[in-house]
Design an enzyme around this catalytic site. Sequence first.
Site, PDB file in Angstrom:
ATOM      1  N   HIS A   1       4.456 -10.934  24.102  1.00  0.00           N
ATOM      2  CA  HIS A   1       3.800  -9.654  23.777  1.00  0.00           C
ATOM      3  C   HIS A   1       3.939  -9.236  22.310  1.00  0.00           C
ATOM      4  O   HIS A   1       4.171  -8.067  22.010  1.00  0.00           O
ATOM      5  CB  HIS A   1       4.337  -8.555  24.686  1.00  0.00           C
ATOM      6  CG  HIS A   1       3.802  -8.619  26.091  1.00  0.00           C
ATOM      7  ND1 HIS A   1       2.626  -9.263  26.420  1.00  0.00           N
ATOM      8  CD2 HIS A   1       4.280  -8.097  27.256  1.00  0.00           C
ATOM      9  CE1 HIS A   1       2.405  -9.133  27.726  1.00  0.00           C
ATOM     10  NE2 HIS A   1       3.389  -8.448  28.255  1.00  0.00           N
TER      11      HIS A   1
ATOM     12  N   HIS B   1      -1.481  -2.302  28.372  1.00  0.00           N
ATOM     13  CA  HIS B   1      -0.398  -2.610  29.304  1.00  0.00           C
ATOM     14  C   HIS B   1       0.028  -1.412  30.154  1.00  0.00           C
ATOM     15  O   HIS B   1       1.221  -1.230  30.413  1.00  0.00           O
ATOM     16  CB  HIS B   1       0.802  -3.164  28.526  1.00  0.00           C
ATOM     17  CG  HIS B   1       1.655  -4.110  29.309  1.00  0.00           C
ATOM     18  ND1 HIS B   1       2.553  -3.682  30.270  1.00  0.00           N
ATOM     19  CD2 HIS B   1       1.758  -5.464  29.282  1.00  0.00           C
ATOM     20  CE1 HIS B   1       3.176  -4.727  30.776  1.00  0.00           C
ATOM     21  NE2 HIS B   1       2.709  -5.824  30.204  1.00  0.00           N
TER      22      HIS B   1
ATOM     23  N   GLU C   1      -4.041  -6.669  33.063  1.00  0.00           N
ATOM     24  CA  GLU C   1      -4.153  -6.845  31.617  1.00  0.00           C
ATOM     25  C   GLU C   1      -5.286  -7.819  31.284  1.00  0.00           C
ATOM     26  O   GLU C   1      -5.127  -9.032  31.426  1.00  0.00           O
ATOM     27  CB  GLU C   1      -2.833  -7.379  31.045  1.00  0.00           C
ATOM     28  CG  GLU C   1      -1.610  -6.590  31.439  1.00  0.00           C
ATOM     29  CD  GLU C   1      -0.341  -7.427  31.318  1.00  0.00           C
ATOM     30  OE1 GLU C   1      -0.108  -8.007  30.234  1.00  0.00           O
ATOM     31  OE2 GLU C   1       0.404  -7.518  32.314  1.00  0.00           O
TER      32      GLU C   1
END
Length: 356
Positions: free
Chosen positions: A115, A189, A320
């Site tokens: 991420h 997210h 996502e």
Amino acid sequence: MDYLMCHIEKEFFGTTFEGIPIYQYTLVNKNGAMVKIITYGAIVRELWVPGRSGTLFDVVLGFDSLQEYEEKNASYFFGAIVGRYANRIAGGSFKIDGVTYQLALNDGDRPNALHGGVKGFYTRVFKAIPMKTPKGPSLVLKYLSHDGEEGYPGNLDVTVIYTLTNENELKIEYRATTDKPTVVNLTHHSYFNLSGDGTILDHEIMINADHYTPVDENLIPTGEISSVEGTPYDLRSFKRLEDAIEPLKDTPTRGFDINYVLNGKDGELKLAAVLKSKKTSVRMEVYTTEPGLQFYTGNFLDVKGKGGKYYSPYSGLCLEAQHFPDSPNHSNFPSTILRPGEEYRQITVYKFSMEG
């Protein structure tokens, strides 16, 4: 005019540990639906949508204070824009034009970059420009990610536009340009719980995907694109989440944490998933131009969130929309390389309505 009926409010939310002021913007559409977004991480803190009897429900998880986001969100990424590269990169390493780039390994015990890194976009402060549009209130958020930030090459100029449309959609538009070849994979997210509290185990879900990308023990794709037929990942028709998760409870992930290869054409807006709660009658449809959808069922949630609520496993789930995990290391996956003169663009829409 509809855009005169919408409402935007700005308020001070707090100061970061580095002394940067953070603001919260509240967007309200003509129906009374409301979203609260902070300039730290471009985070959606609250999202209030109508359910049974017109009652509004906050359908996303989050924290009450900026301090909590700074101290705890590296484990959860609640509501954040994730980048430069959402999801995992094996060994934190990739090559562009023969040059190897090394990123931080920040995926717990797994040797992956996750991420966007230790200080990914979820920690960065965005510049905000509120706008009233005919479709509903918008917030334009901008961030310049400098060359070398978290190990990524190129100055990346990022724009994210949130619009709370008068059709009760949270529409997210992404744009980015670079001055050196780089990799880009952005996503949103939020953890959704359409009941407003409790778990998502009684929700029903459908994901519009005939294929998925199997992963190894480090949750890195093997490179295969496999059929969901005959696997626990087949969600092409509605399933109750408690039933869907059951076959995965004894696996290392304890639930879903997998990338789906969406049906439809990459780059065209298409239906990715539908989620619904019988408790509140709230229905959420996800549309995206992206080729993939990472589905995560909050398998390791363990933290106190908004209003003192305790978020235990399965208190929320993530849908996502993004490119595939570890794409820079798989030539058969859709490319995530962005070059000077090109523009990264994607659109993802979370559309809310009432069942029945």
